[in-house]
Design an enzyme around this catalytic site. Structure first.
Site, PDB file in Angstrom:
ATOM      1  N   GLY A  31     -20.558   1.490   7.543  1.00 37.97           N
ATOM      2  CA  GLY A  31     -20.496   1.700   6.104  1.00 37.97           C
ATOM      3  C   GLY A  31     -21.433   2.790   5.677  1.00 37.97           C
ATOM      4  O   GLY A  31     -22.619   2.753   6.007  1.00 37.97           O
ATOM      5  N   GLY A 107     -15.758  -8.206   5.542  1.00 38.13           N
ATOM      6  CA  GLY A 107     -14.406  -8.730   5.667  1.00 38.13           C
ATOM      7  C   GLY A 107     -13.629  -8.585   4.382  1.00 38.13           C
ATOM      8  O   GLY A 107     -14.046  -7.899   3.447  1.00 38.13           O
TER       9      GLY A 107
END
Length: 462
Positions: A31, A107
């Site tokens: 990320g 998720g």
């Protein structure tokens, strides 16, 4: 709102914030849009989070203010929705009747929209668009008295992918969804329990890997004691570990799902060479995710390996740039061919996947312009035909070139001399287990959880 992220947590360590910073640094590949750390000293939770890479979000003065012995951290990458909203940066920190809570989520929930609508009907007010915030509201609104019971009550309502770290003023809790979509590893650092999305975070801080958090497991640490529980109703869930973690996302020096990512990717390359042989002079990887399978292909075929495409490592991963225009620019800036290695050569170029096909076509053209005589594209995964609803940034089915084109047609589009993919069977065998252990939906459309039509429509809208 779908996210693909990295999480890190540590319990009972005086340098909790600093170790979490280092853990997030190791997980930066998961990320690149924002990062955050929350820390508790047993009485209050302090936190800092912002847009940017870990190195730019956290400075010495930020870390010095994050005093405490328990911490959770989060790297965020949004795949759709409001990526520019500060309210979506994690960890999410809230105050409620039982105290404070911080949550870090990797998720994507397939029933998030339905749950959010129900919560809003009951009066809940949301600040951001992340499905992670839905989890927070479910915990807080539970009628149960004890926090663990509130948490279990909330988890019983979730469907989809979630590896969670939840921190209260005095507890650290690690949770992995019943299907086990996303990796979540447990380790130890000088007696302090640590958790991370990948073991490469443990390597950086000198922690010892102990085991994976099991699918459907809740690991609770409080007062120095660790206890394990099961998510209600998780017993019958089909194990569905994301095989694309091995293909692309995880770092090759990590161990996930009990296997070395490096060894699995190398075996992808070996099997690819056996399934799709071709006469050539050199094997060239598309860095970085193509390097290890290219080594396997080279060793199996006996064709020399050459780094004839050089990557500019100061450019982020093109696959996880949110906008198509940024992806297009990234391909030109990111890779540069070495003409001395390519001129007059028959080249096998190894990449991890073909999504839209535009990047592959640019790479083939780049190699030809640098003097390659032939360009044979080999892909270390099967054709990507179906979108992912569990946290990976694949486009809609209509945008996936393999969903509507044959291998021959894709080969013609990317302007290669030949094109070969790793078979689904070969990929599963290389990953070390039967199909019952993995989610392969992006390759075969076999979704382990029914995806609501509202989620499919929302994905197309985004």
């Amino acid at each position: 709102m779908k996210e693909y992220c990295g999480v890190f947590g540590i319990y009972n360590n005086p340098n909790a914030a600093y170790y979490t910073y280092l853990g997030l640094y190791a997980l930066q590949h998961r990320g690149q849009e924002s990062a955050g750390i929350a820390v508790t000293d047993g009485n209050r939770i302090a936190y800092h989070r912002d847009f940017g890479l870990v190195s730019s979000v956290f400075k010495d003065e930020n870390l010095k203010r994050l005093t405490g012995h328990v911490a959770v951290g989060h790297n965020r990458y949004s795949t759709s929705g409001a990526s520019d909203s500060p309210d979506n940066i994690q960890p999410i920190v809230v105050s409620f009747k039982n105290g404070q809570m911080a949550i870090a989520h990797n998720g994507n929930l397939v029933n998030a929209l339905k749950l959010r609508e129900e919560l809003e009907e009951e009066g809940s007010i949301f600040r951001g668009t992340s499905d992670s915030e839905v989890i927070v509201h479910l915990i807080v609104k539970s009628k149960k008295k004890k926090f663990l019971d509130k948490l279990m009550d909330a988890l019983g309502k979730l469907k989809g992918a979630y590896s969670l770290l939840v921190m209260t003023n005095k507890k650290l809790i690690a949770i992995r969804d019943p299907w086990g979509f996303r990796p979540l590893c447990m380790g130890e650092l000088d007696g302090s329990p640590v958790f991370a999305s990948e073991t490469c975070a443990f390597d950086l801080i000198g922690a010892k890997y102990i085991r994976d958090v099991e699918p459907g497991e809740i690991v609770l640490i409080e007062n120095g004691q660790m206890r394990s529980y099961r998510i209600p109703g998780s017993e019958g869930a089909r194990k569905s570990q994301c095989i694309f973690e091995f293909v692309y996302f995880a770092r090759p020096d990590s161990k996930i799902f009990g296997r070395s990512v490096y060894e699995v990717r190398k075996e992808f390359g070996r099997r690819l060479a056996r399934e799709n042989p071709v006469e050539a002079d050199i094997v060239v990887p598309v860095p970085d995710s193509g390097v290890v399978p290219a080594l396997g292909y080279s060793q199996e075929s006996g064709i020399p390996f050459e780094l004839a495409l050089i990557r500019n490592h100061y450019v982020g991963r093109t696959f996880i740039k949110p906008q198509q225009k940024m992806r297009d620019i990234g391909v030109k800036v990111k890779l540069n061919p070495v003409p001395e290695l390519l001129k007059g050569k028959r080249v096998i170029v190894i990449d991890d996947s073909i999504v839209r096909g535009t990047t592959s076509r640019k790479i083939v053209r780049m190699l030809r312009e640098a003097g390659a005589k032939e360009v044979h594209m080999r892909i270390s995964s099967p054709p990507t035909k179906w979108p992912c609803y569990f946290g990976i940034d694949t486009p809609t089915k209509e945008q996936l070139i393999a969903s509507s084109h044959s291998v021959e047609e894709i080969c013609h589009y990317i302007e290669a001399d030949s094109l070969g993919y790793l078979s689904l069977e070969g990929m599963i065998e290389a990953a070390g287990g039967g199909k019952e252990n993995f989610c392969t939906a992006c390759f075969d459309g076999d979704y382990p959880i029914e995806v609501p039509e509202t989620i499919i429509k929302q994905a197309k809208k985004d």
